[in-house]
Design a protein around this motif. Structure first.
Motif, short mmCIF file in Angstrom:
data_model
loop_
_atom_site.label_atom_id
_atom_site.label_comp_id
_atom_site.label_asym_id
_atom_site.label_seq_id
_atom_site.Cartn_x
_atom_site.Cartn_y
_atom_site.Cartn_z
N THR A 26 -44.06 -57.54 -10.36
CA THR A 26 -44.26 -56.71 -9.17
C THR A 26 -44.09 -55.23 -9.50
O THR A 26 -44.88 -54.39 -9.06
N LEU A 27 -43.06 -54.93 -10.26
CA LEU A 27 -42.79 -53.52 -10.55
C LEU A 27 -43.88 -52.91 -11.43
O LEU A 27 -44.14 -51.71 -11.36
N CYS A 28 -44.51 -53.73 -12.27
CA CYS A 28 -45.58 -53.21 -13.13
C CYS A 28 -46.78 -52.75 -12.30
O CYS A 28 -47.59 -51.95 -12.78
N SER A 29 -46.94 -53.31 -11.11
CA SER A 29 -48.06 -52.84 -10.28
C SER A 29 -47.52 -52.10 -9.06
O SER A 29 -48.13 -52.11 -8.00
N ASP A 30 -46.38 -51.47 -9.21
CA ASP A 30 -45.78 -50.73 -8.11
C ASP A 30 -46.71 -49.59 -7.66
O ASP A 30 -47.54 -49.11 -8.42
N ASP A 31 -46.49 -49.23 -6.42
CA ASP A 31 -47.29 -48.19 -5.80
C ASP A 31 -47.05 -46.81 -6.42
O ASP A 31 -47.97 -46.00 -6.54
#
Lengths: 589, 515
Positions: free
Chosen positions: A172-177
């Motif tokens: 999730t954090l790798c595709s964080d906004d």
């Protein structure tokens, strides 16, 4: 023992906490830096129940104080009662890991990583991992950024269900906004990959890596290059081509120079990680392109790697690759328009001679060295000269000496004192390689000229240089060539030059030995004790202290002692001070 | 290498002006990376105004395509003819979209945006000067400006054309477009940033769907600037845009906007560049005029980031505080007066006269004066100590004179309190000294405890502090010696008058010669 449980009457917590709340930041900072002392005074029990809650709840402070706190808490395990209670430290560190200021946050994460090792596997799952999850799903980017650094420390020690959760959070954090979080994740990708099982590296990490490496922001993409090294090391050779190489090729051709720079900068690591076959087929052309890049920054980074890259080429085809692919690019770089590129190349190019051997060096490299020795930029020339030893081993320095001399002379007189300083530092090395005759004939005058340079740092280095030369060429040489000139300066009208004489004597006395020191140097020093400048006089005292151990006791008692005693009654207080110091050190009182 | 004159030989540092001159000569960077192949020579197309109206659209498209050709401007001799053709064509296109109606048909939008993207979107080149200081150094100018300027001009006219339809354009001017546009704000060329500012402002005005995105991306740029790189050339321009955006915020303010104020705009005050402060102060005041209840957190935030070593910045902060005080509501003032005036009292006592002077100028402001008078019983005790001390011992006579005036003003506001404070001043100081002594004793006891425990508890830093204390004492001693010795250099220098003149330019020299 008063300290073990704390002593209420002596150190009420209120007083200590008052100290932590003091209005003056400096005092708060001091108190925080001694937090372990406070904890010790309170004992482990009260540290857990009173001090830590206070730190967690009420500290809203300047970043400087928070930084000190974050650092302290990383070493607090024993003060709260050992590993059993280490989880008590998590709440304050958790809030510190969410603050805005990067240095505070980083320090908090560092401390968390440290104390994670002190958690038992159970505590890790009960206390630590929930904290990581909370941070990873925090509202503001700071907590998510901090979470990125914590996954890898808890992953290896938790159950497989928790592992799955951790992987999910990292994804999730790798595709964080926000790009800040993606950058943090990308920078920890390699580290996280190392603790993952190989199957998950292939299934999870590769897709994250590919995504980050094609992020819209170049600041994220360039971090993926770093991760590439670790990932490639983890994978078996046969998977590299399909899983890693497409991304790496793309990075080497990225439209942003920052990414290409990163590839160039990490080139040796990449080369080792992907192995000889891929190096031959892919990395050689990629390296050629980087050496010809349109941005000087990239070319300079690649030029820096020329030697390492060539060294690490597979032995069977090394020479052929260098001669046909790399050397032509290197030749062009020698006349690059950018001085940083040239000086980066100059700092490694000499290393190629050991790889290519004598004949190739003479035929192909020597012209390049000579061209660089005549370069307009002093740094380029300096870098060549500073690496002469590599060439010396292969072809001997004589081949170069004709071109060397003008280059050295020019550097020795360069307008920038840092350049002059640098060349002085290579003098002993050069002297050793060129031999005493060449030195006396060509370089000796330079070495003496530096002694009267306008810049103190140069005079100082020149003094030190003389000492090294004497160590190399011996006392007799010193007596004939150096000592007369140095002592002659004692009569110079400029007091700075007179002081240089003293500094030289300080440096040379030991190398020259008792005879020269007593017979030639000591009279000059003693005579200078009548100098009208106080700086010279107190340096006489310092010199006598320095050369005292080299002299025999007779000279000390009959010659040195009276002079020091006279200086000890000087009108100037510094002269007195140093004279007295010398008397006591030499035990002449 | 040419022969070096004796004066230059003294040191490289003195030649900053010369190094600058060299840099200026080549201060042109370009960032077009690897144009796919060598540019094809352009051939001039007929003028748009001469073409029959049926063919104009087709010709317009052809010209747009022609302008997609990129040229190397670092090489000033190649493709001169083609460069000139492209320049003339761009000029014509600018003219065409600004004076004609009905030229923006739907099919033209992709061609137009394509031409713009190809020309302006590029990775900015590495800076010639890594420590580029906008106030000191000459910026590196964009080499391809002769073309890029016209493309920006064209983009602006395109956006401002009365026929311009955001509903069609939003397919091309999308989030990705905006993102790339924002990255260009890092350009060192002020001319480029100026264009970008106007263009982004227009886009923000016309594309409602992009507004939140633009704000968020600007936030990201600022956060990166504050916490990661400390480098972004376009911060001031972006702040200017935000200033006018904030002006248009509806009330009550959304949480997003408040978050921007507290988490981005206030921390932005840690920036090094002083040129930003004017725009920051403007934005902050805009917010406070919208919503006065934000005053307290804002001032507390500024106090948190108050500069510790940079006096110039401190002066800027004081300026900003005065701007805030100018619009502050009396009820808000009461909430922050104590922490605020503690800081002001520190500023007044600052040995740097500009800081002290700037703080004392607050007393020339009628409105601030009225606020102080209203709360004199709280403020006077905070201010009194510093003012009283400074009136006795500040080195600068102007400051002393100003302090006397301020003391007089304060005395007139509350004479009784003033007298009380004057008479208790000495006692207060003594109490403070005593407290300090008590603190030292407390710590000493703790230290002893620590030492007696260090054998029992294994902890990494035990015993170190006491050793450090000893070291400190030693250092103090030797420092004293140093200062004594320094007096000497003056005599020595006078003695060697011959050489002293050349030593002036020599930092390494003076550092050691002083000893």
């Amino acid at each position: 023992m008063a300290g073990a449980d704390g002593d209420d009457s002596l150190y009420p917590i209120a007083v200590l906490i008052d100290e932590l709340r003091n209005e003056d930041v400096q005092l708060r900072l001091n108190s925080i830096k001694k937090l372990s002392t406070i904890a010790l005074a309170l004992g482990v029990e009260r540290t857990r129940t009173e001090l830590l809650p206070f730190l967690t709840d009420t500290i809203y402070d300047e970043d400087e104080v928070l930084l000190a706190l974050a650092e302290q808490l990383g070493n607090f395990t024993m003060l709260v009662g050992g590993p059993e209670y280490v989880h008590c430290l998590l709440p304050p560190l958790e809030s510190l890991a969410t603050v805005e200021e990067t240095v505070v946050r980083d320090k908090a994460v560092e401390s968390l990583r440290k104390i994670s090792q002190e958690h038992s596997p159970v505590d890790l799952e009960v206390h630590f991992e929930p904290l990581v999850k909370r941070l990873a799903s925090g509202d503001w980017f700071t907590s998510r950024t901090s979470a990125c650094g914590l996954f890898s420390v808890c992953y290896p020690r938790v159950s497989s269900t928790v592992k799955a959760e951790i992987r999910q959070h990292f994804r999730t954090l790798c595709s964080d906004d926000t790009p800040m979080v993606r950058r943090a994740a990308a920078s920890k990708l390699g580290e996280f990959a190392k603790v993952l099982e190989l199957d998950y590296v292939k299934s999870d990490i590769i897709s994250l890596f590919t995504a980050l490496a094609s992020d819209e922001q170049d600041s994220v993409r360039l971090l993926a290059v770093e991760a590439c090294v670790s990932i490639a090391t983890l994978l078996p050779q046969e998977d590299l081509e399909t899983l890693v190489m497409p991304t790496l090729r793309q990075a080497a051709e990225d439209k942003s120079w920052r990414v290409r720079y990163m590839v160039a900068d990490k080139f040796s690591e990449l080369q080792k990680a992907v192995g000889p076959e891929i190096t031959k087929n892919d990395l050689v052309p990629a390296f050629q392109n980087l050496l010809k890049d349109c941005e000087a920054e990239v070319r300079a980074a690649a030029a820096n790697k020329v030697k390492e890259f060539c060294e690490n080429l597979p032995e069977d085809s090394r020479e052929q690759i260098i001669m046909t692919h790399i050397l032509p690019c290197v030749k062009e770089l020698v006349s690059d328009t950018n001085q940083h590129v040239k000086s980066a190349l100059a700092s490694v190019i000499m290393g190629l001679s050991t790889i290519l051997g004598k004949d190739n060096t003479i035929e192909h490299l020597l012209p390049l060295f000579l061209a660089q020795l005549k370069d307009e930029c002093p740094e380029v020339r300096l870098n060549i000269i500073s690496n002469l030893d590599c060439v010396n081993e292969v072809i001997g320095i004589r081949q170069l000496s004709q071109s060397l001399l003008p280059a050295i002379v020019e550097l020795a007189e360069d307008a920038k004192w840092r350049v002059r300083l640098a060349i002085i530092e290579y003098m002993p090395l050069l002297a050793g390689q060129l031999g005493v005759e060449f030195f006396d004939e060509k370089l000796n005058t330079l070495c003496m000229a530096w002694l009267i340079d306008h810049v103190y740092a140069i005079r100082e280095a020149a003094t030190c240089n003389l000492m090294k030369l004497v160590e190399k060429f011996g006392a007799e040489w010193a007596q004939n060539t150096i000592v007369p000139k140095v002592l002659g300066m004692a009569n110079d009208p400029n007091y700075l030059h007179r002081m240089t004489t003293l500094f030289c004597i300080n440096a040379l006395s030991e190398a020259c030995g008792q005879d020269i020191t007593t017979k030639q140097m000591l009279p000059v020093v003693l005579k200078m004790s009548n100098d009208q400048v106080a700086n010279v006089r107190f340096n006489v005292a310092k010199s006598l202290q320095k050369i005292g151990p080299v002299l025999d006791s007779n000279a000390l008692q009959t010659e040195v002692k009276p002079v020091l005693e006279k200086l000890a009654t000087d009108t100037d207080m510094d002269v007195k001070y140093f004279a007295q110091e010398a008397i006591s050190v030499l035990a002449l009182a | 290498m040419s022969a070096i004159s004796a004066s230059e030989k003294v040191d490289g540092f003195t030649r900053k002006s010369m190094r600058k001159a060299q840099r200026q000569r080549k201060s042109q960077g370009s960032s077009q990376y690897r144009t796919q192949s060598a540019p094809v020579e352009l051939s001039p197309l007929p003028q748009l105004k001469d073409a029959p109206s049926t063919e104009q659209q087709e010709l317009f498209t052809q010209k747009l395509q022609q302008c997609c050709m990129l040229f190397d401007f670092l090489d000033s001799v190649t493709d001169l003819k083609s460069k000139e053709i492209k320049r003339a064509t761009l000029n014509e296109l600018v003219d065409y979209v600004s004076t004609n109606r009905g030229v923006l048909v739907e099919s033209a939008y992709p061609e137009i945006t394509d031409m713009i993207c190809t020309n302006i979107f590029r990775t900015l080149p590495p800076s010639d000067n890594p420590d580029f200081d906008p106030e000191e150094d000459e910026p590196t100018l964009e080499a391809s400006w002769p073309h890029i300027q016209l493309v920006y001009e064209f983009l602006l006219r395109f956006l401002e054309n009365p026929d311009f339809q955001p509903s069609i354009a939003k397919r091309y001017i999308d989030q990705k477009f905006v993102l790339q546009l924002l990255e260009l704000f890092d350009s060192e060329d002020p001319r480029e940033r100026d264009f970008l500012k106007t263009i982004l402002h227009r886009i923000y005005g016309k594309f409602l769907g992009l507004r939140a995105f633009i704000r968020k991306q600007i936030n990201n740029i600022f956060l990166r600037f504050i916490y990661e790189t400390e480098h972004f050339n376009g911060v001031a321009e972006l702040l200017e845009i935000l200033g006018s955006i904030i002006n248009g915020f509806a009330l009550p303010l959304k949480a997003e906007h408040k978050q921007f104020l507290m988490k981005v705009l206030i921390p932005l005050h840690t920036a090094k560049a002083l040129s930003l402060f004017h725009a920051q102060a403007y934005c902050v005041v805009q917010f406070l005029e919208k919503d006065p209840t934000l005053t307290e957190p804002v001032i507390r935030g500024l106090l948190k980031f108050w500069p510790k070593t940079c006096s110039q910045k401190e002066v800027m902060f004081l300026g900003e505080i005065e701007e805030i005080l100018d619009v502050i509501e009396p009820t808000q003032f009461k909430k922050i007066q104590e922490p605020l005036f503690k800081q002001i009292s520190r500023c007044v006592a600052n040995p740097h006269f500009q800081v002290a002077e700037r703080a004392l100028y607050f007393w020339n402001n009628e409105y601030i004066l009225s606020l102080i008078e209203e709360n004199i019983d709280k403020i006077l005790p905070i201010m009194f100590g510093s003012l009283y001390r400074i009136s006795k011992e500040h080195w600068n006579p102007t400051i002393v004179a100003l302090v006397y005036n301020v003391l007089k003003t304060l005395m007139e506001m509350n004479c009784t309190l003033f007298d009380e404070l004057t008479s208790s001043y000495k006692a207060d100081r003594q109490r403070e000294k005593k407290k300090e002594q008590e603190r030292d004793e407390l710590w000493q006891k703790l230290e002893e405890l620590r030492l007696s425990n260090s054998t029992l508890v294994q902890n990494n830093s035990h015993g170190l502090p006491s050793v450090q204390n000893n070291n400190n004492n030693n250092n103090n001693n030797s420092n004293n010696n140093n200062t004594d010795a320094q007096d000497k250099s003056a005599d020595a220098a006078a003695d060697a008058a011959l050489t002293v003149t050349t030593n002036n330019n020599d930092p390494a020299e003076s550092a050691t010669c002083a000893k």
